[in-house]
Scaffold this active site. Structure first.
Site, short mmCIF file in Angstrom:
data_model
loop_
_atom_site.label_atom_id
_atom_site.label_comp_id
_atom_site.label_asym_id
_atom_site.label_seq_id
_atom_site.Cartn_x
_atom_site.Cartn_y
_atom_site.Cartn_z
N ASP A 1 20.80 13.55 13.75
CA ASP A 1 21.39 14.83 14.15
C ASP A 1 22.85 14.92 13.75
O ASP A 1 23.30 15.88 13.12
CB ASP A 1 21.18 15.08 15.65
CG ASP A 1 21.66 13.93 16.52
OD1 ASP A 1 21.85 12.82 15.99
OD2 ASP A 1 21.82 14.14 17.75
N LYS B 1 17.10 7.58 14.39
CA LYS B 1 17.33 8.17 15.71
C LYS B 1 17.16 7.03 16.72
O LYS B 1 16.36 7.11 17.66
CB LYS B 1 16.34 9.33 15.92
CG LYS B 1 16.57 10.15 17.16
CD LYS B 1 17.83 11.01 17.14
CE LYS B 1 18.03 11.67 18.48
NZ LYS B 1 19.34 12.35 18.59
N ASP C 1 12.75 14.51 4.66
CA ASP C 1 12.26 15.84 4.28
C ASP C 1 13.29 16.89 4.66
O ASP C 1 13.66 17.76 3.86
CB ASP C 1 10.92 16.11 4.99
CG ASP C 1 10.35 17.48 4.65
OD1 ASP C 1 10.36 17.82 3.45
OD2 ASP C 1 9.89 18.19 5.55
N ASP D 1 16.24 19.08 2.06
CA ASP D 1 16.39 20.54 1.90
C ASP D 1 17.82 20.97 2.21
O ASP D 1 18.37 21.85 1.56
CB ASP D 1 15.42 21.30 2.83
CG ASP D 1 14.07 21.57 2.16
OD1 ASP D 1 13.68 20.77 1.27
OD2 ASP D 1 13.40 22.57 2.51
N TYR E 1 4.30 11.30 8.99
CA TYR E 1 3.40 12.03 8.10
C TYR E 1 2.01 11.39 8.06
O TYR E 1 1.02 12.06 7.79
CB TYR E 1 3.96 12.06 6.67
CG TYR E 1 4.88 13.21 6.38
CD1 TYR E 1 6.01 13.43 7.16
CD2 TYR E 1 4.64 14.06 5.32
CE1 TYR E 1 6.86 14.48 6.88
CE2 TYR E 1 5.49 15.11 5.02
CZ TYR E 1 6.59 15.32 5.80
OH TYR E 1 7.44 16.35 5.51
C1 IPM Z 1 8.47 18.06 0.14
C2 IPM Z 1 7.55 19.08 0.74
C3 IPM Z 1 6.30 18.34 1.19
C4 IPM Z 1 6.70 17.37 2.26
C5 IPM Z 1 5.17 19.25 1.68
C6 IPM Z 1 4.80 20.29 0.64
C7 IPM Z 1 3.96 18.45 2.08
O1 IPM Z 1 8.16 19.76 1.76
O2 IPM Z 1 8.11 17.43 -0.87
O3 IPM Z 1 9.60 17.90 0.63
O4 IPM Z 1 6.83 17.73 3.44
O5 IPM Z 1 6.90 16.20 1.92
MN MN Z 2 10.29 19.26 2.01
#
Ligand code: IPM
Ligand code: MN
Length: 370
Positions: free
Chosen positions: A225, A192, A249, A253, A142
């Site tokens: 993975d 990884k 990240d 999710d 990032y």
């Molecule tokens: C998160 C979001 C952020 C990230 C974005 C909005 C920059 O997806 O907080 O997980 O990628 O960190």
């Molecule tokens: Mn995210």
């Protein structure tokens, strides 16, 4: 902590609606626990871009640094999708994280039996899953340099750099080991290392720290993975997971989907200074302003604030229990409303009402018991 100085950054979309409920919850807890709350508000993300031409201003960064904690709603939306990359709402968020130095992002994921119908997994697979992802938040790909899109030999090429120094790995791994110590003393480090040098270093540094200071913790290493696969197949096996910015990240999710709804997941971003607390979900512009949003991710983030900034896990537990109570009573916002027996669809404020009422009665019963 007898007074708490908060910077509230509502952001965009459903941010203001969910943050309002989180703030209500904090005020309610504060009123019972003798903690005064001073909340300052500032524009952030798209709202800041509209007002000041920047997704975050220097003044807002300064306010954030001077606060005890920052409560963030959500940022971004289609209105600002076409702005220059350096003006994107996401950039504002990354800048804030970086300026606050909140390198450890805790994302707890708990499968809630109350909303198991909302999980894409069969309940018998997911029931009882309860883990926390510790995502490195201020480094990795990032932020790595060099990064660019440039033209070479008549065609464009884009690149980023995934880079970690030893000290960046040690500080986040330490938070993860400490988190594991308070839980079942198991830590999984995800990388990884079969392909990437940066991951080989990550693995070595985590292994050394384990030997030196945390031999009471059971450590294992996984490739990202195959670990993504395991997380879906056997989410109950996960406990504390530490990983870099990008892998974290993605995995967080995934974890959110397992637990039923992205709307339920809180996060705490911690460093040396003020903590940053935000729900994992986005700004959901499609439902903004309609009181449809699930405020529980934001409310649970305020519980993390009570735990990590205020250092009152007892107060955090009251909030967590109050949320559980509202779910057990059958209250559901749209994202978790599956129409199962005994449930009732409510709006953002009604969900907040229920949580606040539960908090009130939990203090009430304590006060009578005392
Ligand atoms: C998160 C979001 C952020 C990230 C974005 C909005 C920059 O997806 O907080 O997980 O990628 O960190
Ligand atoms: Mn995210």
């Amino acid at each position: 902590m007898s007074s708490l100085r908060l910077l509230v950054l509502d952001g965009d979309g459903i941010g203001p609606e969910v943050n309002a409920q989180a703030l209500r919850v904090l005020r309610e807890v504060g009123a019972h626990a003798g903690m005064s709350i001073e909340a300052e508000h500032a524009a952030f993300g798209g709202a800041s871009l509209d007002a000041y031409g920047l997704p975050v201003t220097e003044a807002t960064i300064a306010l954030a640094k001077a606060s005890d904690a920052v409560l963030l709603g959500a940022v971004g939306g289609p209105k600002w999708d076409d702005v220059a990359p350096h003006l994107r709402a996401e950039r504002g968020l990354l800048r804030l994280r970086s300026e606050l130095g909140v390198f450890a992002n805790l994302r707890p994921a708990k499968f809630s039996a109350a909303i198991e119908a909302a999980s894409p997994l069969r309940p018998e697979r997911a029931r009882g899953a309860d883990f926390v992802i510790v995502r490195e938040l201020c480094g990795g790909i990032y932020f790595g340099e060099p990064r660019a899109i440039e033209t070479v030999n008549g065609e464009r090429r884009g690149y980023n750099t995934m880079v970690y120094t030893e000290s960046e790995i040690v500080r986040v791994a330490r938070v993860a080991f400490e988190t594991a110590r308070l839980r079942s003393k198991r830590l999984t480090s995800v990388d990884k290392a079969n392909v990437l040098e940066v991951s080989r270093l990550w693995r070595e540094v985590v292994t050394d720290l384990h030997k030196r200071e945390y031999s009471d913790i059971t450590l294992d290493h996984q490739y990202v993975d195959s670990y993504a696969m395991k997380m879906v197949a056997n989410p109950r096996d996960a406990d504390v997971v530490v990983t870099g910015n990008l892998f974290g990240d993605i995995l967080s999710d995934l974890a959110a989907a397992l637990s039923g709804s992205l709307g339920m997941l809180p996060s705490a971003s911690l460093g040396e200074g003020p903590g940053l607390y935000e729900p994992v979900h986005g700004s959901a512009p499609d439902i903004a302003g309609q009181a449809k949003a699930n405020p529980l991710g934001a409310i649970l983030s305020s519980a993390l604030l009570l735990e990590h900034t205020v250092k009152r896990p007892d107060l955090a537990k009251i909030v967590n229990d109050a949320v559980q109570g509202a779910l057990d009573a059958g209250l559901r916002t749209g994202d978790i409303a599956w129409g199962d027996a005994g449930t009732r669809r409510v709006n953002t404020v009604e969900m907040g009402d229920a949580v606040v009422a539960n908090i009130r009665s939990s203090f009430g019963s304590k006060e009578t018991r005392a």
